[in-house]
Design an enzyme around this catalytic site. Structure first.
Site, PDB file in Angstrom:
ATOM      1  N   ILE A  15       0.825  -1.214   0.000  1.00 25.06           N
ATOM      2  CA  ILE A  15       0.000   0.000   0.000  1.00 25.06           C
ATOM      3  C   ILE A  15       0.858   1.263   0.000  1.00 25.06           C
ATOM      4  CG2 ILE A  15      -0.343   0.278   2.516  1.00 25.06           C
ATOM      5  CD1 ILE A  15      -2.934   0.722  -0.327  1.00 25.06           C
ATOM      6  N   SER A  37      12.066   0.906   6.767  1.00 30.26           N
ATOM      7  CA  SER A  37      11.531  -0.401   6.417  1.00 30.26           C
ATOM      8  C   SER A  37      12.670  -1.395   6.525  1.00 30.26           C
ATOM      9  CB  SER A  37      10.992  -0.357   4.973  1.00 30.26           C
ATOM     10  OG  SER A  37       9.890  -1.198   4.810  1.00 30.26           O
ATOM     11  N   ARG A  38      12.352  -2.597   7.016  1.00 26.34           N
ATOM     12  CA  ARG A  38      13.433  -3.557   7.270  1.00 26.34           C
ATOM     13  C   ARG A  38      14.046  -4.077   5.978  1.00 26.34           C
ATOM     14  NH1 ARG A  38       9.622  -7.381  10.498  1.00 26.34           N
ATOM     15  NH2 ARG A  38       8.648  -6.982   8.487  1.00 26.34           N
ATOM     16  N   LYS A  91      -5.351   1.881   7.780  1.00 26.34           N
ATOM     17  CA  LYS A  91      -6.444   1.125   8.390  1.00 26.34           C
ATOM     18  C   LYS A  91      -6.060  -0.346   8.473  1.00 26.34           C
ATOM     19  CE  LYS A  91      -8.123  -1.553   6.003  1.00 26.34           C
ATOM     20  NZ  LYS A  91      -7.902  -2.674   5.016  1.00 26.34           N
ATOM     21  N   ASP A 169     -10.063  -7.581   7.006  1.00 25.56           N
ATOM     22  CA  ASP A 169      -9.138  -6.553   6.490  1.00 25.56           C
ATOM     23  C   ASP A 169      -9.815  -5.782   5.355  1.00 25.56           C
ATOM     24  OD1 ASP A 169      -6.190  -5.431   6.245  1.00 25.56           O
ATOM     25  OD2 ASP A 169      -6.893  -5.941   4.231  1.00 25.56           O
TER      26      ASP A 169
HETATM   27  P1  NAP Z   1       2.497  -5.485   3.056  1.00 27.39           P
HETATM   28  O1  NAP Z   1       2.680  -5.354   1.597  1.00 27.39           O
HETATM   29  O2  NAP Z   1       2.652  -6.792   3.697  1.00 27.39           O
HETATM   30  O3  NAP Z   1       3.489  -4.375   3.610  1.00 27.39           O
HETATM   31  C1  NAP Z   1       3.652  -3.980   4.892  1.00 27.39           C
HETATM   32  C2  NAP Z   1       5.121  -3.679   5.103  1.00 27.39           C
HETATM   33  O4  NAP Z   1       5.258  -3.389   6.471  1.00 27.39           O
HETATM   34  C3  NAP Z   1       5.986  -4.897   4.819  1.00 27.39           C
HETATM   35  O5  NAP Z   1       6.446  -4.899   3.490  1.00 27.39           O
HETATM   36  C4  NAP Z   1       7.100  -4.751   5.842  1.00 27.39           C
HETATM   37  O6  NAP Z   1       8.196  -4.078   5.250  1.00 27.39           O
HETATM   38  C5  NAP Z   1       6.549  -3.821   6.915  1.00 27.39           C
HETATM   39  N1  NAP Z   1       6.416  -4.490   8.211  1.00 27.39           N
HETATM   40  C6  NAP Z   1       6.775  -3.973   9.404  1.00 27.39           C
HETATM   41  N2  NAP Z   1       6.488  -4.818  10.388  1.00 27.39           N
HETATM   42  C7  NAP Z   1       5.947  -5.905   9.825  1.00 27.39           C
HETATM   43  C8  NAP Z   1       5.448  -7.117  10.343  1.00 27.39           C
HETATM   44  N3  NAP Z   1       5.459  -7.392  11.649  1.00 27.39           N
HETATM   45  N4  NAP Z   1       4.952  -8.043   9.472  1.00 27.39           N
HETATM   46  C9  NAP Z   1       4.931  -7.788   8.147  1.00 27.39           C
HETATM   47  N5  NAP Z   1       5.382  -6.615   7.607  1.00 27.39           N
HETATM   48  C10 NAP Z   1       5.897  -5.693   8.443  1.00 27.39           C
HETATM   49  O7  NAP Z   1       1.045  -4.981   3.522  1.00 27.39           O
HETATM   50  P2  NAP Z   1       0.116  -3.901   2.808  1.00 27.39           P
HETATM   51  O8  NAP Z   1      -0.797  -4.575   1.848  1.00 27.39           O
HETATM   52  O9  NAP Z   1       0.920  -2.753   2.350  1.00 27.39           O
HETATM   53  O10 NAP Z   1      -0.809  -3.507   4.057  1.00 27.39           O
HETATM   54  C11 NAP Z   1      -0.328  -2.718   5.106  1.00 27.39           C
HETATM   55  C12 NAP Z   1      -1.502  -2.022   5.749  1.00 27.39           C
HETATM   56  O11 NAP Z   1      -2.182  -1.256   4.758  1.00 27.39           O
HETATM   57  C13 NAP Z   1      -2.545  -2.992   6.328  1.00 27.39           C
HETATM   58  O12 NAP Z   1      -3.054  -2.505   7.529  1.00 27.39           O
HETATM   59  C14 NAP Z   1      -3.637  -3.017   5.262  1.00 27.39           C
HETATM   60  O13 NAP Z   1      -4.923  -3.270   5.812  1.00 27.39           O
HETATM   61  C15 NAP Z   1      -3.556  -1.600   4.721  1.00 27.39           C
HETATM   62  N6  NAP Z   1      -4.059  -1.487   3.355  1.00 27.39           N
HETATM   63  C16 NAP Z   1      -3.651  -2.334   2.373  1.00 27.39           C
HETATM   64  C17 NAP Z   1      -4.211  -2.233   1.096  1.00 27.39           C
HETATM   65  C18 NAP Z   1      -3.782  -3.137  -0.047  1.00 27.39           C
HETATM   66  O14 NAP Z   1      -4.405  -3.086  -1.124  1.00 27.39           O
HETATM   67  N7  NAP Z   1      -2.747  -3.927   0.087  1.00 27.39           N
HETATM   68  C19 NAP Z   1      -5.181  -1.295   0.834  1.00 27.39           C
HETATM   69  C20 NAP Z   1      -5.534  -0.398   1.836  1.00 27.39           C
HETATM   70  C21 NAP Z   1      -4.966  -0.522   3.089  1.00 27.39           C
HETATM   71  P3  NAP Z   1       9.681  -4.405   5.791  1.00 27.39           P
HETATM   72  O15 NAP Z   1       9.787  -5.902   5.854  1.00 27.39           O
HETATM   73  O16 NAP Z   1      10.577  -3.790   4.774  1.00 27.39           O
HETATM   74  O17 NAP Z   1       9.771  -3.780   7.149  1.00 27.39           O
END
Ligand code: NAP
Length: 315
Positions: A15, A37-38, A91, A169
């Site tokens: 996101i 970011s890690r 969110k 989610d």
């Molecule tokens: P994601 O791709 O898994 O990315 C989250 C990033 O956060 C990871 O790449 C990771 O980067 C970092 N991170 C830090 N602590 C973490 C942990 N304990 N476990 C996993 N990752 C961790 O997730 P995302 O889809 O972007 O979603 C993140 C948030 O945005 C969620 O709350 C989701 O509900 C919201 N969201 C997502 C979307 C969508 O379409 N994907 C839409 C709207 C809102 P590092 O490993 O580099 O630290």
């Protein structure tokens, strides 16, 4: 021209790249100066492995946008607020309701803005729907929020863990619209939650709500839908009906489309964050998350077949 707010982003995943970085770049109120970011980096700014290292090294950062999964958000948000930074939360705002209360109190003590975002509330049909419903008596609501988890959340293990919310989610996006558009709040009366036998979060849920004046609302969330995806809300009132479809992008009233616009939810989020910072105000509405908490509290749990990211995969 007023000075731009020095902003940093934490948790550079899907996101952050799809929405936050482009919307920040388009908004003249912000200057992205760093990322934490890690495993990921953002080109053209300072990069750090952790938010603590970043905040130590760059005291000029004024605001942070937290885009990591909800289970990892509270500790970073609390640290940033204690250091007097404005904080934007993706969110859902956190893994529990009480941790968000703690953050709201910290923001107040520190005199900074806390913004618990609900991106679906910035879909173009939502405010017109709210305006149209004001003053009408809502009789029923039907929500269908059905999508393919393998397409939208490939390999996201955190989403199946406690606090990741599973199908809530995306489902909480529908609840964020519902809680915005209804003239009066509803309350959950029953829920059925389907947990894959190998996962700690539901893949599907059916929710029933009740409201004033005999209002009955039903919501079906399902992550097993392939093919066309469904993000629809139908509201029947004493004076006509309303359909919000495509996640709130299209609004039809009594069968006629009255509003349809391209998606610009995150531009709306950053415009609102700038406004909150300018006024030193916070915007923290936990009502969508409260409905989810109620569903976990009241829901009947059924166990369904295991879920694997790759169909046919075992173990
Ligand atoms: P994601 O791709 O898994 O990315 C989250 C990033 O956060 C990871 O790449 C990771 O980067 C970092 N991170 C830090 N602590 C973490 C942990 N304990 N476990 C996993 N990752 C961790 O997730 P995302 O889809 O972007 O979603 C993140 C948030 O945005 C969620 O709350 C989701 O509900 C919201 N969201 C997502 C979307 C969508 O379409 N994907 C839409 C709207 C809102 P590092 O490993 O580099 O630290």
């Amino acid at each position: 021209m007023t000075a731009r707010t020095a902003l940093a982003i934490v948790g550079v995943g899907k996101i952050a790249r799809d929405q936050h970085l482009p919307s920040i770049a388009r908004n003249p109120a912000f200057e992205l100066v760093a990322a934490a970011s890690r495993h990921a980096r953002v080109d053209g700014v300072e990069n750090f492995a952790t938010a603590a290292e970043m905040l130590d090294a760059m005291p000029a950062i004024e605001a942070v946008a937290l885009c990591m999964p909800p289970q990892a958000r509270h500790a970073v948000a609390a640290e940033a607020l204690r250091r007097g930074k404005h904080v934007l939360l993706e969110k859902p705002p956190g893994a529990t309701l009480s941790e968000i209360d703690h953050l709201a109190a910290l923001a107040e003590t520190s005199g900074v803005s806390l913004f618990a975002t609900w991106h679906s509330r910035f879909a173009p049909g939502v405010e017109p729907a709210r305006d149209w419903l004001a003053g009408r008596t809502v009789q029923s609501v039907r929500i269908d929020w059905m999508e393919d988890v393998r397409h939208w959340h490939p390999g996201q293990d955190w989403i199946w863990e406690p606090g990741g919310l599973g199908v809530f989610d995306p489902g909480i996006n529908a609840l964020s619209i519902l809680t915005r558009i209804l003239p009066e709040p509803v309350w959950l009366t029953a829920a059925e939650l389907s947990f894959p036998e190998n996962r700690a979060a539901p893949i599907a849920a059916r929710l029933s709500f009740q409201g004033p004046a005999e209002l009955a609302a039903e919501a079906v969330f399902d992550w097993r839908q392939t093919g066309p995806q469904t993000w629809d809300i139908v509201v029947e009132t004493d004076a006509g009906s309303l359909v919000l479809s495509a996640g709130g992008a299209r609004l039809a009233i009594d069968g006629a489309v009255v509003s349809e616009a391209p998606e610009a939810e995150y531009d709306g989020i950053y415009a609102r964050f700038a406004e909150l910072i300018a006024k030193r105000e916070s915007d923290v509405d936990v009502s969508p998350l409260r409905h989810v908490a109620d569903a976990f509290m009241l829901g009947r749990r059924t166990v369904v077949e295991p879920f694997h990211d790759q169909p046919g995969e075992a173990g």
